[in-house]
Scaffold this motif. Structure first.
Motif, PDB file in Angstrom:
ATOM      1  N   GLU A 252       0.818  -1.210   0.000  1.00 30.18           N
ATOM      2  CA  GLU A 252       0.000   0.000   0.000  1.00 30.18           C
ATOM      3  C   GLU A 252       0.852   1.261   0.000  1.00 30.18           C
ATOM      4  O   GLU A 252       0.499   2.271  -0.613  1.00 30.18           O
ATOM      5  CB  GLU A 252      -0.920   0.015   1.229  1.00 30.18           C
ATOM      6  N   HIS A 253       1.982   1.211   0.710  1.00 36.84           N
ATOM      7  CA  HIS A 253       2.855   2.384   0.791  1.00 36.84           C
ATOM      8  C   HIS A 253       3.820   2.478  -0.390  1.00 36.84           C
ATOM      9  O   HIS A 253       4.369   3.560  -0.645  1.00 36.84           O
ATOM     10  CB  HIS A 253       3.633   2.364   2.113  1.00 36.84           C
ATOM     11  N   ALA A 254       4.057   1.379  -1.077  1.00 37.92           N
ATOM     12  CA  ALA A 254       4.995   1.388  -2.210  1.00 37.92           C
ATOM     13  C   ALA A 254       4.505   0.415  -3.276  1.00 37.92           C
ATOM     14  O   ALA A 254       5.061  -0.674  -3.441  1.00 37.92           O
ATOM     15  CB  ALA A 254       6.402   1.032  -1.742  1.00 37.92           C
ATOM     16  N   PRO A 255       3.461   0.787  -4.030  1.00 37.49           N
ATOM     17  CA  PRO A 255       2.862  -0.143  -4.993  1.00 37.49           C
ATOM     18  C   PRO A 255       3.819  -0.608  -6.094  1.00 37.49           C
ATOM     19  O   PRO A 255       3.611  -1.671  -6.678  1.00 37.49           O
ATOM     20  CB  PRO A 255       1.703   0.680  -5.587  1.00 37.49           C
ATOM     21  N   ARG A 256       4.852   0.179  -6.391  1.00 40.62           N
ATOM     22  CA  ARG A 256       5.773  -0.207  -7.466  1.00 40.62           C
ATOM     23  C   ARG A 256       6.896  -1.125  -6.997  1.00 40.62           C
ATOM     24  O   ARG A 256       7.655  -1.646  -7.819  1.00 40.62           O
ATOM     25  CB  ARG A 256       6.391   1.045  -8.096  1.00 40.62           C
ATOM     26  N   LEU A 257       7.011  -1.335  -5.695  1.00 45.39           N
ATOM     27  CA  LEU A 257       8.103  -2.132  -5.159  1.00 45.39           C
ATOM     28  C   LEU A 257       7.835  -3.627  -5.348  1.00 45.39           C
ATOM     29  O   LEU A 257       6.766  -4.127  -5.011  1.00 45.39           O
ATOM     30  CB  LEU A 257       8.300  -1.840  -3.669  1.00 45.39           C
ATOM     31  N   LYS A 258       8.797  -4.320  -5.898  1.00 45.71           N
ATOM     32  CA  LYS A 258       8.763  -5.774  -5.998  1.00 45.71           C
ATOM     33  C   LYS A 258       9.890  -6.352  -5.156  1.00 45.71           C
ATOM     34  O   LYS A 258      10.959  -5.741  -5.029  1.00 45.71           O
ATOM     35  CB  LYS A 258       8.930  -6.220  -7.455  1.00 45.71           C
ATOM     36  N   VAL A 259       9.652  -7.509  -4.564  1.00 45.79           N
ATOM     37  CA  VAL A 259      10.678  -8.145  -3.740  1.00 45.79           C
ATOM     38  C   VAL A 259      10.957  -9.548  -4.271  1.00 45.79           C
ATOM     39  O   VAL A 259      10.126 -10.137  -4.972  1.00 45.79           O
ATOM     40  CB  VAL A 259      10.277  -8.202  -2.249  1.00 45.79           C
ATOM     41  N   ASP A 260      12.125 -10.043  -3.947  1.00 47.26           N
ATOM     42  CA  ASP A 260      12.522 -11.368  -4.428  1.00 47.26           C
ATOM     43  C   ASP A 260      12.316 -12.460  -3.390  1.00 47.26           C
ATOM     44  O   ASP A 260      12.134 -13.625  -3.743  1.00 47.26           O
ATOM     45  CB  ASP A 260      14.004 -11.340  -4.839  1.00 47.26           C
ATOM     46  N   ALA A 261      12.360 -12.088  -2.111  1.00 46.96           N
ATOM     47  CA  ALA A 261      12.236 -13.086  -1.057  1.00 46.96           C
ATOM     48  C   ALA A 261      11.615 -12.468   0.184  1.00 46.96           C
ATOM     49  O   ALA A 261      11.817 -11.286   0.474  1.00 46.96           O
ATOM     50  CB  ALA A 261      13.606 -13.686  -0.716  1.00 46.96           C
ATOM     51  N   VAL A 262      10.860 -13.278   0.904  1.00 43.76           N
ATOM     52  CA  VAL A 262      10.283 -12.888   2.189  1.00 43.76           C
ATOM     53  C   VAL A 262      10.698 -13.946   3.207  1.00 43.76           C
ATOM     54  O   VAL A 262      10.415 -15.133   3.017  1.00 43.76           O
ATOM     55  CB  VAL A 262       8.753 -12.792   2.113  1.00 43.76           C
ATOM     56  N   ILE A 263      11.373 -13.513   4.268  1.00 42.80           N
ATOM     57  CA  ILE A 263      11.838 -14.434   5.303  1.00 42.80           C
ATOM     58  C   ILE A 263      10.935 -14.300   6.528  1.00 42.80           C
ATOM     59  O   ILE A 263      10.647 -13.189   6.991  1.00 42.80           O
ATOM     60  CB  ILE A 263      13.299 -14.134   5.683  1.00 42.80           C
ATOM     61  N   ALA A 264      10.480 -15.429   7.052  1.00 37.45           N
ATOM     62  CA  ALA A 264       9.622 -15.423   8.235  1.00 37.45           C
ATOM     63  C   ALA A 264       9.959 -16.620   9.113  1.00 37.45           C
ATOM     64  O   ALA A 264      10.431 -17.656   8.622  1.00 37.45           O
ATOM     65  CB  ALA A 264       8.148 -15.464   7.842  1.00 37.45           C
ATOM     66  N   ASP A 265       9.705 -16.462  10.402  1.00 37.07           N
ATOM     67  CA  ASP A 265       9.898 -17.570  11.330  1.00 37.07           C
ATOM     68  C   ASP A 265       8.765 -18.574  11.160  1.00 37.07           C
ATOM     69  O   ASP A 265       7.584 -18.206  11.138  1.00 37.07           O
ATOM     70  CB  ASP A 265       9.917 -17.043  12.769  1.00 37.07           C
ATOM     71  N   ARG A 266       9.125 -19.826  11.018  1.00 34.77           N
ATOM     72  CA  ARG A 266       8.140 -20.873  10.749  1.00 34.77           C
ATOM     73  C   ARG A 266       7.034 -20.914  11.806  1.00 34.77           C
ATOM     74  O   ARG A 266       5.848 -21.074  11.483  1.00 34.77           O
ATOM     75  CB  ARG A 266       8.846 -22.233  10.667  1.00 34.77           C
ATOM     76  N   ASP A 267       7.405 -20.749  13.072  1.00 34.94           N
ATOM     77  CA  ASP A 267       6.423 -20.842  14.153  1.00 34.94           C
ATOM     78  C   ASP A 267       5.572 -19.579  14.293  1.00 34.94           C
ATOM     79  O   ASP A 267       4.621 -19.559  15.076  1.00 34.94           O
ATOM     80  CB  ASP A 267       7.134 -21.123  15.477  1.00 34.94           C
ATOM     81  N   SER A 268       5.931 -18.516  13.553  1.00 37.71           N
ATOM     82  CA  SER A 268       5.178 -17.261  13.628  1.00 37.71           C
ATOM     83  C   SER A 268       4.193 -17.096  12.487  1.00 37.71           C
ATOM     84  O   SER A 268       3.556 -16.045  12.374  1.00 37.71           O
ATOM     85  CB  SER A 268       6.158 -16.075  13.624  1.00 37.71           C
ATOM     86  N   VAL A 269       4.059 -18.130  11.645  1.00 38.11           N
ATOM     87  CA  VAL A 269       3.189 -18.044  10.468  1.00 38.11           C
ATOM     88  C   VAL A 269       2.067 -19.071  10.616  1.00 38.11           C
ATOM     89  O   VAL A 269       2.255 -20.265  10.345  1.00 38.11           O
ATOM     90  CB  VAL A 269       3.987 -18.308   9.176  1.00 38.11           C
ATOM     91  N   PRO A 270       0.881 -18.643  11.039  1.00 40.61           N
ATOM     92  CA  PRO A 270      -0.229 -19.593  11.247  1.00 40.61           C
ATOM     93  C   PRO A 270      -0.685 -20.270   9.963  1.00 40.61           C
ATOM     94  O   PRO A 270      -1.072 -21.436   9.976  1.00 40.61           O
ATOM     95  CB  PRO A 270      -1.345 -18.712  11.831  1.00 40.61           C
ATOM     96  N   LEU A 275       0.825 -16.665   3.353  1.00 42.82           N
ATOM     97  CA  LEU A 275       2.048 -15.876   3.259  1.00 42.82           C
ATOM     98  C   LEU A 275       2.733 -16.099   1.915  1.00 42.82           C
ATOM     99  O   LEU A 275       3.214 -15.156   1.286  1.00 42.82           O
ATOM    100  CB  LEU A 275       3.010 -16.226   4.403  1.00 42.82           C
ATOM    101  N   ARG A 276       2.767 -17.346   1.474  1.00 39.69           N
ATOM    102  CA  ARG A 276       3.386 -17.633   0.178  1.00 39.69           C
ATOM    103  C   ARG A 276       2.633 -16.917  -0.950  1.00 39.69           C
ATOM    104  O   ARG A 276       3.234 -16.416  -1.895  1.00 39.69           O
ATOM    105  CB  ARG A 276       3.420 -19.145  -0.065  1.00 39.69           C
ATOM    106  N   ARG A 277       1.320 -16.865  -0.816  1.00 44.08           N
ATOM    107  CA  ARG A 277       0.515 -16.181  -1.836  1.00 44.08           C
ATOM    108  C   ARG A 277       0.798 -14.673  -1.807  1.00 44.08           C
ATOM    109  O   ARG A 277       0.927 -14.035  -2.861  1.00 44.08           O
ATOM    110  CB  ARG A 277      -0.967 -16.453  -1.580  1.00 44.08           C
ATOM    111  N   ALA A 278       0.918 -14.103  -0.603  1.00 46.19           N
ATOM    112  CA  ALA A 278       1.203 -12.671  -0.480  1.00 46.19           C
ATOM    113  C   ALA A 278       2.593 -12.342  -1.011  1.00 46.19           C
ATOM    114  O   ALA A 278       2.791 -11.318  -1.675  1.00 46.19           O
ATOM    115  CB  ALA A 278       1.082 -12.240   0.983  1.00 46.19           C
ATOM    116  N   ALA A 279       3.571 -13.187  -0.711  1.00 44.57           N
ATOM    117  CA  ALA A 279       4.930 -12.968  -1.217  1.00 44.57           C
ATOM    118  C   ALA A 279       4.945 -13.042  -2.737  1.00 44.57           C
ATOM    119  O   ALA A 279       5.599 -12.231  -3.409  1.00 44.57           O
ATOM    120  CB  ALA A 279       5.880 -14.001  -0.626  1.00 44.57           C
ATOM    121  N   ASP A 280       4.188 -13.974  -3.272  1.00 46.59           N
ATOM    122  CA  ASP A 280       4.124 -14.131  -4.721  1.00 46.59           C
ATOM    123  C   ASP A 280       3.522 -12.895  -5.382  1.00 46.59           C
ATOM    124  O   ASP A 280       3.929 -12.491  -6.479  1.00 46.59           O
ATOM    125  CB  ASP A 280       3.296 -15.372  -5.063  1.00 46.59           C
TER     126      ASP A 280
END
Length: 323
Positions: A252-270, A275-280
């Motif tokens: 929302e704050h940077a619509p043109r920004l694309k990222v290559d990877a999102v790192i998250a703690d396994r136990d912090s992702v219900p 999350l994989r869909r959002a990262a994609d």
């Protein structure tokens, strides 16, 4: 590898501590909107950049594996007592002195880095002190959807309401956009890998996207762009946020920004699939691993985080998560 990490406070400290294990060429780009504590006092009294987050970044890059050098320890030392120095960190005072004597915060930070024996670099995102303004809901008891505006990093970070959006201003030039530190822009454009997060999402991570030249550099850079998510929501700023909501707010704050990877703690992702869909949707891939420090709530383990960063950048042959 030329690595650039953007953020502030303890979150940036975690990223820098991990990156030090991968490369000596690390540049920290640090938020300059703090208005509380020792930093806020020095900012108000001297009109200088708030030094606290800059000091934290220097200390993170200076720390040795055996607990740190003497100068790094002194830099972080806070005065006690009840006098004028109470609560001030030695490093904050030293940076304030360097800024005044040299007349250039970038030169002052480079000199402090030499004093601490740092191979990397610490830069402000802007050479001017900035102010955060947030749109917040939940402060009007009669109307939970009513939007209130609050100003200042401390006020935003501690609000009992829900932050929806932030903007960034220079109090001395309220009608002009914030000016990026040229050296920070250059570092992002020349980097091999750029990192956003973890940290206070609205007050330490997102502000970098609201400095126009820095935002443009993050969009244009050919560096691998990595977002590191927090281990838990933060009261006020991100209370009730899911991991994927952090990415949604980023977009929302940077619509043109694309990222290559999102790192998250396994136990912090219900719900990993969300999350994989959002990262994609941001152009990237989610990497889930155990990166929390055992026994230290809300803190990343620098060795585990370094391993996950190495895998996300394709620097090691690690087993894919979920397989």
């Amino acid at each position: 590898m030329r690595a650039v990490a953007l953020g502030g406070g303890h979150g940036l400290h975690a990223t820098l501590s991990a990156l030090r294990r991968l490369t000596p060429d690390v540049t920290a780009v640090v938020t300059v909107a703090d208005d509380g504590g020792s930093s806020g006092r020095l900012r108000r009294e001297l009109g200088l950049l708030p030094p606290g987050d800059l000091r934290q970044a220097l200390a993170a890059l200076a720390a040795a594996e055996d607990g740190g050098t003497l100068w790094a320890e002194v830099f972080q030392h806070r005065f006690g007592g009840t006098g004028a120095l109470t609560g001030h960190a030695v490093g904050n005072l030293l940076l304030a002195g360097l800024f005044e004597v040299l007349g250039d915060p970038v030169a002052g930070l480079d000199e402090a880095a030499r004093l601490l024996g740092i191979s990397g670099r610490v830069l402000p995102m802007s050479v001017e002190p900035l102010e955060i303004e947030a749109e917040v809901t939940g402060l009007d008891n009669g109307n939970g959807e009513a939007v209130s505006r609050i100003r200042g990093q401390v006020a935003v970070a501690s609000t009992p309401g829900q932050v929806r959006r932030i903007s960034l201003h220079n109090p001395g030039r309220p009608h002009q956009p914030p000016i990026a530190c040229p050296e920070a822009v250059e570092a992002v454009l020349n980097a091999d890998a750029v990192f956003l997060g973890p940290g206070s999402w609205f007050t330490s991570v997102l502000p970098h996207l609201l400095v126009p030249d820095l935002h443009d550099a993050l969009v244009r850079t050919t560096a691998t762009k990595v977002v590191i998510l927090n281990l838990m929501p933060q009261p006020g700023e991100t209370a009730g946020f899911s991991p994927e909501q952090h990415l949604h707010v980023l977009f929302e704050h940077a619509p043109r920004l694309k990222v290559d990877a999102v790192i998250a703690d396994r136990d912090s992702v219900p719900t990993p699939v969300r999350l994989r869909r959002a990262a994609d949707s941001l152009g990237g891939r989610a990497h889930l691993a155990s990166v929390a420090a055992p026994g230290r709530m809300g803190r990343h383990d620098p060795d585990a985080l370094a391993d996950c960063v190495r895998e996300a950048l394709g620097l090691s042959e690690g087993k894919e998560e979920g397989q």
